[in-house]
Write an enzyme that holds these catalytic residues in place. Structure first.
Site, mmCIF file in Angstrom:
data_model
loop_
_atom_site.group_PDB
_atom_site.id
_atom_site.type_symbol
_atom_site.label_atom_id
_atom_site.label_comp_id
_atom_site.label_asym_id
_atom_site.label_seq_id
_atom_site.Cartn_x
_atom_site.Cartn_y
_atom_site.Cartn_z
ATOM 1 N N CYS A 294 0.804 -1.216 0.000
ATOM 2 C CA CYS A 294 0.000 0.000 0.000
ATOM 3 C C CYS A 294 0.843 1.274 0.000
ATOM 4 O O CYS A 294 0.362 2.339 -0.390
ATOM 5 C CB CYS A 294 -0.944 0.005 1.199
ATOM 6 S SG CYS A 294 -2.175 -1.336 1.181
ATOM 7 N N ALA A 295 2.087 1.188 0.454
ATOM 8 C CA ALA A 295 2.957 2.369 0.475
ATOM 9 C C ALA A 295 3.531 2.698 -0.895
ATOM 10 O O ALA A 295 4.140 3.759 -1.083
ATOM 11 C CB ALA A 295 4.104 2.154 1.465
#
Length: 354
Positions: free
Chosen positions: A139-140
């Site tokens: 997700c980063a």
């Protein structure tokens, strides 16, 4: 300062309403996950109304090996990436031949040659275009991709950089995984692609000016978020305590990042945060002492698309740019959390004169 010139997005054709996903989970996991009915409200409380998937509905009822998933990923990720990139290029008023560097971000699929190589052919990028695939940031990754583009643009002020993040989280679904983490993933994750164009100082035109970027790693947190590589594919790792971690660390994390620029959280006017889930956004709101409306863009993307891992924060960015362009002055934060456990952040200038 380097600028984020534009963003574009794309989603696959199979649209699933959350009520349908809830019925699927009940059918698939009944009698296999203890206390299933006690856990089922997570679908209704997810803040999600609809999601999109690259595979058709019947695909999720049977098992598929890694080779089959990878083949589907290569085809669908290329198609979706090309659509998102085309929209970002059009919004930036650039032709494919204007791009000097392409960064491709993903975690949910494997392909060699990587998808960026395929995009060079599909989009008609120059033969001398530079490329970097980034895998494993989860997700980063969307925020990290923008950060990498920023740093490249600092060294190459005439560069035009295309960042593409495409995740097909649905392909990681394991029908025989009866863990609570898999149930949570079934309620949250979705497929989508997003692209952004970042330009160096010597490229004329409007955009969100990137003042700086920051990364934070949380030691001894490898079990918080990620994927375990199995013979059948990727098995989700999703700790229940993620909102608690956000609640406890976000103010210190963001505050320390902003202090490098002599700013405080209260100085920010816009928060473009990765909507990992409704509880994560609630934790951000409480930790950063935000008004509910300050997370409307993130909540809207979560509602309409679910959590698409790295691509999601770029969906939030696109909505901001569509509504406000380069902004009306002040500062904004782009930030995502990912496996490691880590955070990736960018401070942007919302200058009406940019």
């Amino acid at each position: 300062m380097p600028k984020i010139r534009s963003a574009g997005t794309s989603v696959p054709a199979t649209r699933i309403d959350q009520a349908e996903a809830e019925a699927f989970a009940r059918l698939k996991f009944a009698g296999r996950i203890p206390d299933l009915e006690r856990l089922m409200p997570l679908f209704a409380n997810s803040g999600i109304a609809t999601r999109y998937f690259a595979a058709p509905r019947d695909w999720f009822f049977t098992s598929h090996d890694m080779a089959e998933k990878s083949a589907l990923y290569a085809v669908e990720a290329t198609r979706l990436s090309a659509e998102a990139a085309g929209r970002a290029l059009a919004a930036a008023e650039f032709a494919p031949g204007d791009i000097d560097y392409i960064i491709y971000v993903n975690t949910t699929g494997l392909a060699t040659p990587s998808i960026d190589a395929r995009l060079i052919n599909v989009l008609g990028l120059r033969r001398d275009v530079r490329r970097t695939p980034i895998w494993g940031l989860g997700c980063a990754g969307g925020a990290a991709g923008l950060s990498h583009a920023h740093h490249y643009a600092l060294a190459h002020p005439r560069a035009r950089i295309l960042v593409v993040a495409t995740e097909l989280c649905g392909l990681t679904f394991l029908p025989d995984d009866v863990s609570k983490a898999n149930l949570v993933a079934t309620a949250l994750f979705a497929d989508g692609s997003a692209a952004a164009v970042v330009c160096g100082d010597d490229v004329d035109g409007p955009g969100l000016e990137i003042r700086g970027t920051g990364s934070r790693f949380f030691p001894d947190s490898l079990d918080v978020m990620g994927w375990t590589v199995l013979q059948e594919g990727l098995q989700v790792v999703f700790a229940q305590r993620i909102p608690e971690i956000v609640q406890q660390t976000a103010a210190e994390d963001v505050g320390a990042f902003l202090s490098r620029f002599d700013l405080e959280i209260a100085d920010l006017g816009v928060f473009l945060l990765h909507p990992g889930g409704a509880k994560v956004l609630e934790a951000y709101q409480n930790a950063l002492d935000l008004r509910p409306e300050q997370l409307d863009l993130a909540r809207g993307v979560l509602r309409d698309y679910g959590n698409m891992s790295s691509a999601t924060v770029l969906f939030v960015l696109e909505r901001y740019l569509q509504a406000h362009g380069a902004g009306n002055g002040g500062h904004g934060l782009i930030s995502s959390l990912g496996p490691g456990f880590c955070s990736e952040s960018l401070l942007v200038e919302l200058s009406s004169s940019s």
